[in-house]
Every structure is written in C-alpha cells, then in structure tokens.
Scaffold this active site. Structure first.
Site, mmCIF file in Angstrom:
data_model
loop_
_atom_site.group_PDB
_atom_site.id
_atom_site.type_symbol
_atom_site.label_atom_id
_atom_site.label_comp_id
_atom_site.label_asym_id
_atom_site.label_seq_id
_atom_site.Cartn_x
_atom_site.Cartn_y
_atom_site.Cartn_z
ATOM 1 N N LYS A 153 0.775 -1.309 0.033
ATOM 2 C CA LYS A 153 -0.054 0.000 0.139
ATOM 3 C C LYS A 153 0.803 1.058 -0.097
ATOM 4 O O LYS A 153 0.616 2.131 0.840
ATOM 5 C CB LYS A 153 -1.050 0.071 1.099
ATOM 6 C CG LYS A 153 -1.845 -1.301 1.241
ATOM 7 C CD LYS A 153 -2.823 -1.250 2.432
ATOM 8 C CE LYS A 153 -3.850 -2.163 2.258
ATOM 9 N NZ LYS A 153 -4.655 -2.511 1.313
ATOM 10 N N CYS A 154 1.818 1.262 -0.933
ATOM 11 C CA CYS A 154 2.701 2.347 -0.747
ATOM 12 C C CYS A 154 2.758 2.955 -2.359
ATOM 13 O O CYS A 154 2.194 2.413 -3.148
ATOM 14 C CB CYS A 154 4.158 1.723 -0.573
ATOM 15 S SG CYS A 154 5.662 2.898 -1.039
ATOM 16 N N GLY A 155 3.175 4.180 -2.426
ATOM 17 C CA GLY A 155 3.243 4.874 -3.808
ATOM 18 C C GLY A 155 4.249 4.230 -4.673
ATOM 19 O O GLY A 155 4.045 4.307 -5.801
ATOM 20 N N THR B 213 4.577 0.929 -4.805
ATOM 21 C CA THR B 213 4.042 -0.450 -4.971
ATOM 22 C C THR B 213 4.199 -1.042 -6.348
ATOM 23 O O THR B 213 4.404 -2.050 -6.705
ATOM 24 C CB THR B 213 2.786 -0.849 -4.404
ATOM 25 O OG1 THR B 213 2.734 -0.725 -2.926
ATOM 26 C CG2 THR B 213 2.421 -2.308 -4.548
#
Length: 180
Positions: free
Chosen positions: A55-57, A59
């Site tokens: 859930k990371c930019g 990803t």
C-alpha cells in the site's frame, strides 16, 4: 603497559574483522509460506534484496522487479522480496494476504519472504547486516523507505544500495547485473 595496549588493539581489530567477515550466505530467513530458507543456496548468484509493501506509492515497482527478474533470472540473478510494515503501516497484511496480493496484482514469481522489520529495535538480523557498515564491512545504509534495493554479489558480499525511488531498471542495477 604497552604490551597490554597492543593486545587490546589487536583484540578489537580481530573482533571487527570477524564481524565484517560475515556474508549474506550466513543468514537464514523464512519464506512467505513459512518454510526455512538458507541464503547460502544462492551462492554463485547476484541477489537484489528489496523491502516491499502493498500500500505504498512505490508498490508499482513490483511490476518492474518482476520484469527485471524475468529478464535476468536465467543468468545467475535473483530478487528476494521482504515485506515490511515499517513505514506508515503500508504493509498491514498477513503473509498469506501479501502473497495473494503479489500474485493477483503483479504475477510475482521471484522469492518472497515472510514479513519482517527492516529498521528500529526489532530489525531483522539480515537487515542489520545490510544496513550497518560495522557488519557488512562496506557502508551504512539505513532503510529510507519501502523498495530500497541492496545488491549482493555472487560471493555473498554487500556491493551497494539503490534508493527506494530509483527504478529497478536503474543504470546502477542493470550494469551491475550485466557485469561479468
């Protein structure tokens, strides 16, 4: 007194040398499905170690990592993903949920390990070695964010680190993989 000082210096230097003589292959980890995984089985391969999050930019780098793996896996190269929830709760899932996410969204086939900590008081032993010069013998490289990449050579030595925002296809990584 001079002899005692010399002995103390020699002892300290030998302890430091012993710490730095540890290699990537001296570690064992756990796969995402709970099986033991000795990193010594990767002897002779170049290894890219990456702490990952769902859930990371950053990803979408999973897709690039998979593409890089597909391109070079037959040439003595492997990527190992280590899910970690150290940055703003961006990897909250269980190992099973992470494995499902990686398969469904990015068709990940490179080895994924069980979720660990990559910084702080509960940092995994492997990541202590990856991030501390006194252990890896090369450089301090604390993990800055998800998708930081560590390069390990065919002999289990720490070669370098590529920051999280740099593409898995960065010139640094590709040249290192292709170098004979």
């Amino acid at each position: 007194m001079k002899t005692i000082s010399s002995l103390i210096v020699a002892l300290v230097l030998s302890i430091a040398a012993a710490a730095q003589s540890k290699s990537f292959y001296d570690f064992a980890v756990t796969t995402i499905d709970g099986k033991p995984y000795n990193l010594s089985q990767l002897k002779g391969k170049k290894v890219l170690v990456v702490n990952v999050a769902s859930k990371c930019g950053l990803t979408p780098q999973y897709a690039q990592l998979q593409e890089l793996y597909d391109q070079y896996k037959d040439n003595g190269f492997v990527i190992i993903g280590f899910p970690a929830n150290n940055f703003m709760g961006q990897e909250p899932g269980t190992n099973e949920e992470i494995a499902t996410f990686c398969t469904l969204n990015y068709d990940v086939t490179f080895p994924m390990m069980a979720k660990i900590s990559v910084k702080g008081k509960d940092i995994a032993l492997l990541y202590q070695w990856l991030t501390e010069k006194k252990l890896n013998g090369v450089q301090d490289a604390p993990v800055q964010w998800n998708f930081q990449k560590f390069m390990i050579d065919e002999n289990g030595n720490w070669v370098g680190m590529v920051p999280p925002k740099k593409s898995p296809f960065s010139e640094t990584i590709v040249q290192w993989i292709e170098k004979k």
